[in-house]
Design a protein around this motif. Structure first.
Motif, PDB file in Angstrom:
ATOM      1  N   ARG A 169       0.843  -1.190   0.000  1.00  0.00           N
ATOM      2  CA  ARG A 169       0.000   0.000   0.000  1.00  0.00           C
ATOM      3  C   ARG A 169       0.883   1.247   0.000  1.00  0.00           C
ATOM      4  NH1 ARG A 169      -3.145  -3.205  -1.143  1.00  0.00           N
ATOM      5  NH2 ARG A 169      -4.975  -3.940  -0.066  1.00  0.00           N
ATOM      6  N   TRP A 170       0.336   2.314  -0.520  1.00  0.00           N
ATOM      7  CA  TRP A 170       0.959   3.627  -0.481  1.00  0.00           C
ATOM      8  C   TRP A 170      -0.010   4.524   0.292  1.00  0.00           C
ATOM      9  CZ3 TRP A 170      -1.092   7.985  -3.189  1.00  0.00           C
ATOM     10  CH2 TRP A 170      -0.327   9.144  -3.060  1.00  0.00           C
ATOM     11  N   MET A 186      -1.877  -0.212  -4.946  1.00  0.00           N
ATOM     12  CA  MET A 186      -0.798   0.025  -5.909  1.00  0.00           C
ATOM     13  C   MET A 186      -0.912  -1.011  -7.037  1.00  0.00           C
ATOM     14  SD  MET A 186       2.342   0.962  -3.330  1.00  0.00           S
ATOM     15  CE  MET A 186       3.504   1.092  -4.666  1.00  0.00           C
ATOM     16  N   PRO A 187      -1.903  -0.824  -7.931  1.00  0.00           N
ATOM     17  CA  PRO A 187      -2.140  -1.815  -8.973  1.00  0.00           C
ATOM     18  C   PRO A 187      -1.134  -1.733 -10.121  1.00  0.00           C
ATOM     19  CG  PRO A 187      -3.631   0.022  -9.252  1.00  0.00           C
ATOM     20  CD  PRO A 187      -2.854   0.278  -7.987  1.00  0.00           C
ATOM     21  N   LEU A 228       3.616  12.432 -15.549  1.00  0.00           N
ATOM     22  CA  LEU A 228       4.069  11.179 -14.940  1.00  0.00           C
ATOM     23  C   LEU A 228       4.237  10.128 -16.023  1.00  0.00           C
ATOM     24  CD1 LEU A 228       1.632  11.075 -11.880  1.00  0.00           C
ATOM     25  CD2 LEU A 228       4.027  11.773 -11.885  1.00  0.00           C
ATOM     26  N   GLU A 229       5.276   9.327 -15.909  1.00  0.00           N
ATOM     27  CA  GLU A 229       5.538   8.257 -16.867  1.00  0.00           C
ATOM     28  C   GLU A 229       5.555   6.930 -16.112  1.00  0.00           C
ATOM     29  OE1 GLU A 229       8.474   8.050 -20.441  1.00  0.00           O
ATOM     30  OE2 GLU A 229       9.591   7.579 -18.620  1.00  0.00           O
ATOM     31  N   ILE A 262       0.517   1.977 -13.261  1.00  0.00           N
ATOM     32  CA  ILE A 262      -0.115   3.267 -13.562  1.00  0.00           C
ATOM     33  C   ILE A 262      -0.725   3.853 -12.288  1.00  0.00           C
ATOM     34  CG2 ILE A 262      -1.829   4.477 -14.955  1.00  0.00           C
ATOM     35  CD1 ILE A 262      -1.550   2.145 -17.002  1.00  0.00           C
ATOM     36  N   GLY A 263      -0.177   4.947 -11.854  1.00  0.00           N
ATOM     37  CA  GLY A 263      -0.665   5.640 -10.666  1.00  0.00           C
ATOM     38  C   GLY A 263      -0.242   5.024  -9.349  1.00  0.00           C
ATOM     39  N   ALA A 264       0.439   3.887  -9.371  1.00  0.00           N
ATOM     40  CA  ALA A 264       0.862   3.235  -8.123  1.00  0.00           C
ATOM     41  C   ALA A 264       1.852   4.131  -7.397  1.00  0.00           C
ATOM     42  CB  ALA A 264       1.481   1.866  -8.417  1.00  0.00           C
ATOM     43  N   GLY A 265       1.528   4.492  -6.174  1.00  0.00           N
ATOM     44  CA  GLY A 265       2.385   5.382  -5.411  1.00  0.00           C
ATOM     45  C   GLY A 265       2.148   6.853  -5.697  1.00  0.00           C
ATOM     46  N   TYR A 266       1.158   7.153  -6.539  1.00  0.00           N
ATOM     47  CA  TYR A 266       0.822   8.535  -6.880  1.00  0.00           C
ATOM     48  C   TYR A 266      -0.661   8.830  -6.685  1.00  0.00           C
ATOM     49  CZ  TYR A 266       5.373   8.881  -9.155  1.00  0.00           C
ATOM     50  OH  TYR A 266       6.719   8.911  -9.408  1.00  0.00           O
ATOM     51  N   TRP A 267      -1.518   7.897  -7.094  1.00  0.00           N
ATOM     52  CA  TRP A 267      -2.955   8.149  -7.110  1.00  0.00           C
ATOM     53  C   TRP A 267      -3.644   7.337  -6.023  1.00  0.00           C
ATOM     54  CZ3 TRP A 267      -3.545   7.112 -13.049  1.00  0.00           C
ATOM     55  CH2 TRP A 267      -2.834   8.105 -13.756  1.00  0.00           C
ATOM     56  N   CYS A 268      -4.801   7.776  -5.636  1.00  0.00           N
ATOM     57  CA  CYS A 268      -5.562   7.123  -4.549  1.00  0.00           C
ATOM     58  C   CYS A 268      -6.465   6.038  -5.114  1.00  0.00           C
ATOM     59  CB  CYS A 268      -6.365   8.178  -3.792  1.00  0.00           C
ATOM     60  SG  CYS A 268      -5.343   9.432  -3.013  1.00  0.00           S
TER      61      CYS A 268
END
Length: 123
Positions: free
Chosen positions: A48-49, A54-55, A93-94, A112-118
């Motif tokens: 988890r982040w 974190m998919p 973001l890349e 994609i988005g893991a560690g950035y998005w909710c």
């Protein structure tokens, strides 16, 4: 004459072996910014982040996600999904393809988005 020697520092704390990350497994994931009925197939390893999922997505699932998010696109030359910033204080973001292991088999996936998005916790 003898050379001076420097004592080797000793680690005062006993070290436990590192715990490997759990294996990846298949799941589905949702997010508040997507349609409530949108459940995307993904892989995750239970990390988890800040409590969020974190998919990791296959190329096909990533393209499905990109069809739902106009500022996300796949760039074949970079083998990455690029999320274009919409606000002045954000950065692009890349998310580059990585090889993960699922049931002993290597699979290319994109975090994609893991560690950035909710992301909701994968189910």
């Amino acid at each position: 004459m003898t050379e001076p020697t420097t004592p080797v520092p000793q680690d005062p704390l006993p070290r436990e072996p590192a715990t490997p990350f759990p294996d990846f497994r298949g799941a589905t994931v949702a997010a508040d910014w997507l349609d409530p009925d949108a459940k995307l197939p993904c892989y995750h390893d239970s990390r988890r982040w800040n409590g969020w999922g974190m998919p990791y997505f296959t190329l096909e699932a990533g393209k499905q996600l990109a069809s739902l998010m106009p500022n996300l696109k796949y760039v074949e030359e970079r083998d990455a999904f690029i999320h274009t910033a919409q606000e002045l204080d954000e950065e692009d973001l890349e998310f580059v393809g990585q090889v993960i292991v699922v049931d002993g088999q290597p699979i290319k996936a994109y975090p994609i988005g893991a560690g950035y998005w909710c992301w909701d916790a994968p189910e």
